[in-house]
Design an enzyme around this catalytic site. Structure first.
Site, PDB file in Angstrom:
ATOM      1  N   ILE A   2       4.367 -19.351 -31.857  1.00  0.00           N
ATOM      2  CA  ILE A   2       3.746 -18.016 -31.789  1.00  0.00           C
ATOM      3  C   ILE A   2       4.677 -16.927 -32.330  1.00  0.00           C
ATOM      4  O   ILE A   2       4.229 -15.834 -32.611  1.00  0.00           O
ATOM      5  CB  ILE A   2       3.268 -17.662 -30.349  1.00  0.00           C
ATOM      6  CG1 ILE A   2       4.404 -17.731 -29.334  1.00  0.00           C
ATOM      7  CG2 ILE A   2       2.102 -18.564 -29.932  1.00  0.00           C
ATOM      8  CD1 ILE A   2       4.016 -17.174 -27.951  1.00  0.00           C
TER       9      ILE A   2
ATOM     10  N   PHE B 226      -0.293 -20.753 -22.629  1.00  0.00           N
ATOM     11  CA  PHE B 226       0.788 -21.036 -21.670  1.00  0.00           C
ATOM     12  C   PHE B 226       2.175 -20.827 -22.270  1.00  0.00           C
ATOM     13  O   PHE B 226       3.165 -21.051 -21.571  1.00  0.00           O
ATOM     14  CB  PHE B 226       0.707 -22.494 -21.201  1.00  0.00           C
ATOM     15  CG  PHE B 226      -0.571 -22.849 -20.499  1.00  0.00           C
ATOM     16  CD1 PHE B 226      -0.711 -22.685 -19.138  1.00  0.00           C
ATOM     17  CD2 PHE B 226      -1.645 -23.366 -21.216  1.00  0.00           C
ATOM     18  CE1 PHE B 226      -1.891 -23.019 -18.491  1.00  0.00           C
ATOM     19  CE2 PHE B 226      -2.832 -23.706 -20.578  1.00  0.00           C
ATOM     20  CZ  PHE B 226      -2.957 -23.525 -19.213  1.00  0.00           C
TER      21      PHE B 226
ATOM     22  N   TYR C 103      10.624 -10.490 -16.918  1.00  0.00           N
ATOM     23  CA  TYR C 103       9.562 -11.495 -17.002  1.00  0.00           C
ATOM     24  C   TYR C 103       8.230 -10.909 -16.541  1.00  0.00           C
ATOM     25  O   TYR C 103       7.235 -10.940 -17.268  1.00  0.00           O
ATOM     26  CB  TYR C 103       9.957 -12.720 -16.149  1.00  0.00           C
ATOM     27  CG  TYR C 103       8.828 -13.698 -15.951  1.00  0.00           C
ATOM     28  CD1 TYR C 103       8.149 -14.223 -17.047  1.00  0.00           C
ATOM     29  CD2 TYR C 103       8.439 -14.098 -14.670  1.00  0.00           C
ATOM     30  CE1 TYR C 103       7.101 -15.118 -16.865  1.00  0.00           C
ATOM     31  CE2 TYR C 103       7.409 -14.992 -14.487  1.00  0.00           C
ATOM     32  CZ  TYR C 103       6.737 -15.497 -15.584  1.00  0.00           C
ATOM     33  OH  TYR C 103       5.695 -16.373 -15.404  1.00  0.00           O
TER      34      TYR C 103
ATOM     35  N   PHE D  33       1.136 -17.817  -8.453  1.00  0.00           N
ATOM     36  CA  PHE D  33       2.258 -17.619  -7.551  1.00  0.00           C
ATOM     37  C   PHE D  33       3.231 -18.769  -7.888  1.00  0.00           C
ATOM     38  O   PHE D  33       3.581 -18.903  -9.047  1.00  0.00           O
ATOM     39  CB  PHE D  33       1.760 -17.458  -6.108  1.00  0.00           C
ATOM     40  CG  PHE D  33       1.265 -16.015  -5.921  1.00  0.00           C
ATOM     41  CD1 PHE D  33       0.223 -15.518  -6.695  1.00  0.00           C
ATOM     42  CD2 PHE D  33       1.894 -15.137  -5.061  1.00  0.00           C
ATOM     43  CE1 PHE D  33      -0.177 -14.171  -6.614  1.00  0.00           C
ATOM     44  CE2 PHE D  33       1.497 -13.795  -4.952  1.00  0.00           C
ATOM     45  CZ  PHE D  33       0.458 -13.324  -5.735  1.00  0.00           C
TER      46      PHE D  33
ATOM     47  N   HIS E 275      13.960 -24.367 -10.706  1.00  0.00           N
ATOM     48  CA  HIS E 275      12.991 -24.137  -9.634  1.00  0.00           C
ATOM     49  C   HIS E 275      13.379 -24.837  -8.344  1.00  0.00           C
ATOM     50  O   HIS E 275      14.036 -25.874  -8.352  1.00  0.00           O
ATOM     51  CB  HIS E 275      11.596 -24.562 -10.090  1.00  0.00           C
ATOM     52  CG  HIS E 275      11.080 -23.683 -11.188  1.00  0.00           C
ATOM     53  ND1 HIS E 275      10.986 -24.102 -12.486  1.00  0.00           N
ATOM     54  CD2 HIS E 275      10.685 -22.393 -11.175  1.00  0.00           C
ATOM     55  CE1 HIS E 275      10.537 -23.108 -13.234  1.00  0.00           C
ATOM     56  NE2 HIS E 275      10.344 -22.061 -12.457  1.00  0.00           N
TER      57      HIS E 275
ATOM     58  N   ARG F  43      19.863 -14.163  -6.226  1.00  0.00           N
ATOM     59  CA  ARG F  43      19.639 -14.275  -7.664  1.00  0.00           C
ATOM     60  C   ARG F  43      18.977 -12.966  -8.125  1.00  0.00           C
ATOM     61  O   ARG F  43      18.022 -12.505  -7.481  1.00  0.00           O
ATOM     62  CB  ARG F  43      18.715 -15.471  -7.910  1.00  0.00           C
ATOM     63  CG  ARG F  43      18.569 -15.893  -9.330  1.00  0.00           C
ATOM     64  CD  ARG F  43      17.738 -17.166  -9.439  1.00  0.00           C
ATOM     65  NE  ARG F  43      16.334 -16.934  -9.109  1.00  0.00           N
ATOM     66  CZ  ARG F  43      15.386 -17.849  -9.191  1.00  0.00           C
ATOM     67  NH1 ARG F  43      15.699 -19.083  -9.584  1.00  0.00           N
ATOM     68  NH2 ARG F  43      14.144 -17.576  -8.884  1.00  0.00           N
TER      69      ARG F  43
HETATM   70  N1  UDP Z   1      15.796 -20.807  -5.207  1.00  0.00           N
HETATM   71  C1  UDP Z   1      16.937 -21.261  -4.567  1.00  0.00           C
HETATM   72  N2  UDP Z   1      17.625 -22.301  -5.131  1.00  0.00           N
HETATM   73  C2  UDP Z   1      17.237 -22.905  -6.298  1.00  0.00           C
HETATM   74  C3  UDP Z   1      16.068 -22.427  -6.937  1.00  0.00           C
HETATM   75  C4  UDP Z   1      15.379 -21.380  -6.367  1.00  0.00           C
HETATM   76  O1  UDP Z   1      17.318 -20.755  -3.517  1.00  0.00           O
HETATM   77  O2  UDP Z   1      17.904 -23.844  -6.760  1.00  0.00           O
HETATM   78  C5  UDP Z   1      15.016 -19.713  -4.603  1.00  0.00           C
HETATM   79  C6  UDP Z   1      14.819 -18.505  -5.514  1.00  0.00           C
HETATM   80  O3  UDP Z   1      15.872 -17.597  -5.387  1.00  0.00           O
HETATM   81  C7  UDP Z   1      13.480 -17.968  -5.009  1.00  0.00           C
HETATM   82  C8  UDP Z   1      12.718 -19.209  -4.552  1.00  0.00           C
HETATM   83  O4  UDP Z   1      13.717 -20.216  -4.359  1.00  0.00           O
HETATM   84  O5  UDP Z   1      13.682 -17.154  -3.890  1.00  0.00           O
HETATM   85  C9  UDP Z   1      11.733 -19.713  -5.576  1.00  0.00           C
HETATM   86  O6  UDP Z   1      12.382 -19.764  -6.834  1.00  0.00           O
HETATM   87  P1  UDP Z   1      11.801 -20.546  -8.076  1.00  0.00           P
HETATM   88  O7  UDP Z   1      12.826 -20.434  -9.176  1.00  0.00           O
HETATM   89  O8  UDP Z   1      11.375 -21.912  -7.660  1.00  0.00           O
HETATM   90  O9  UDP Z   1      10.467 -19.751  -8.463  1.00  0.00           O
HETATM   91  P2  UDP Z   1      10.221 -18.189  -8.798  1.00  0.00           P
HETATM   92  O10 UDP Z   1       9.818 -17.562  -7.471  1.00  0.00           O
HETATM   93  O11 UDP Z   1      11.450 -17.615  -9.392  1.00  0.00           O
HETATM   94  O12 UDP Z   1       9.081 -18.228  -9.763  1.00  0.00           O
END
Ligand code: UDP
Length: 323
Positions: A51, A71, A139, A167, A187, A280
């Site tokens: 794209i 996607f 993002y 979500f 994730h 993070r």
């Molecule tokens: N998280 C974490 N450790 C990891 C990955 C994610 O503590 O190794 C936390 C992250 O800070 C967030 C939640 O888990 O609060 C979900 O993060 P993820 O990256 O899975 O999805 P997002 O909410 O960013 O789309």
């Protein structure tokens, strides 16, 4: 229908291809294969296009396309904070290129992958479609910009669209040979399962000082096949409804990082060692959906409502990944 699935070699896109094929639709996948998996392209031909290179896109429209599912995106909150140009390039400019190609080829229906990150820090316990949209990371901002573009395109060109705000996508269709595989994996659920299997560099919990019951972030996990099902319903919806529409997709149940780790421990039957790490960047404390509109208007009803059955499917994939 013949559906062009842009990003169909990726995680959510490949599960959408499976659902489309099961429902009797024909699929063509468009993917630049930078993060996609060749093994995940199983339900239709692959057009190797990007794209960000508009001149490559026309080849995907050689055959009449009835609708596009889009996607292709960069989707990591933390990375978007450190590399915002890449996010606006890919998610906004890239989407504009795709929309222009659709217009050139007379395709007027789009299902767009949006995100809970458009909302920013929630001001209510659950987030419905009317909740204020004040993204706190690039993002979410990039996806919200596209939602605005889609509203303007509906007015100007008659584009029909449905933006689905996921979500937290999780789980897999391991029995069909597809699942979540990112390099590096960021994730929570796959990282917790890696830790359960004794793989990876060690699980970190990012922040224990959030204003939540146990101090860790709360998220609403939704199975990737339930997301795929919502895409099928969005296709039907666009046959009947003009305009640009938006739906939130989640289960309406929040699970903290520590609760997810505990659920992953139960599902895997293994200890999950972790260490506490700083927050993070870009993470809101709580994101829990109200999906009332998707349920009432699209007739969507997720099959996986609790986090443990979702993690079971992710664990099945983790034990025997096809890629
Ligand atoms: N998280 C974490 N450790 C990891 C990955 C994610 O503590 O190794 C936390 C992250 O800070 C967030 C939640 O888990 O609060 C979900 O993060 P993820 O990256 O899975 O999805 P997002 O909410 O960013 O789309």
């Amino acid at each position: 229908m013949h559906i062009l699935v842009c990003g169909g070699a990726g995680y959510v896109g490949s599960h959408a291809c499976l659902a489309l094929s099961r429902a009797g639709h024909e699929v063509t996948v468009l993917d630049n294969m930078l993060t996609g998996h060749r093994e995940a392209v199983r339900w239709g031909p692959l057009v190797d296009a990007d794209i960000l290179r508009p001149e490559t896109l026309d080849a995907a429209f050689n055959r009449k396309v009835d609708a596009v599912m889009h996607f292709c995106a960069r989707s990591l909150v933390g990375e978007s904070v450190t590399d915002p140009y890449a996010y606006y390039q890919n998610n906004v400019t890239g989407t504009l290129n795709l929309l222009e190609a659709m217009k050139r080829h007379g395709v007027d229906k789009l299902v767009f992958s949006s995100t809970a990150a458009v909302f920013g820090n929630p001001v209510s316990a659950v987030i419905d479609e009317e909740h204020p949209k004040t993204p706190i990371n690039p993002y979410g901002a990039s996806k919200l910009m596209v939602e605005r573009v889609l509203a303007d395109a509906a007015t100007a060109y008659g584009l029909r669209s449905v933006a689905l705000r996921y979500f937290n996508a999780a789980g897999a269709a391991a029995d069909e040979g597809i699942g979540e595989s990112h390099e590096p994996e960021t994730h929570l659920i796959p990282n917790a399962l890696k830790a359960a299997a004794g793989e990876g560099a060690g699980l970190k919990v990012f922040g224990t000082d959030y204003p939540t019951p146990d101090g860790t972030c709360v998220r609403d996990y939704v199975h990737v096949l339930d997301l795929a099902d919502a895409h099928l319903r969005a296709l039907d919806w666009m046959q009947r409804e003009a305009g640009a529409h938006r739906f939130n997709l989640g289960n309406g149940n929040g699970f903290s990082v520590l609760e997810v780790i505990e659920a992953a421990r139960k599902v895997s039957g293994r200890d999950i060692p972790y260490e506490i790490a700083p927050r993070r960047a870009g993470d809101p404390p709580v994101l829990v959906a109200s999906s009332r509109q998707a349920r009432e208007r699209l007739g969507w009803s997720p099959k996986f409502e609790r986090v443990e059955p979702i993690i079971e499917t992710a664990w099945a994939w983790h034990k025997a990944p096809a890629y």
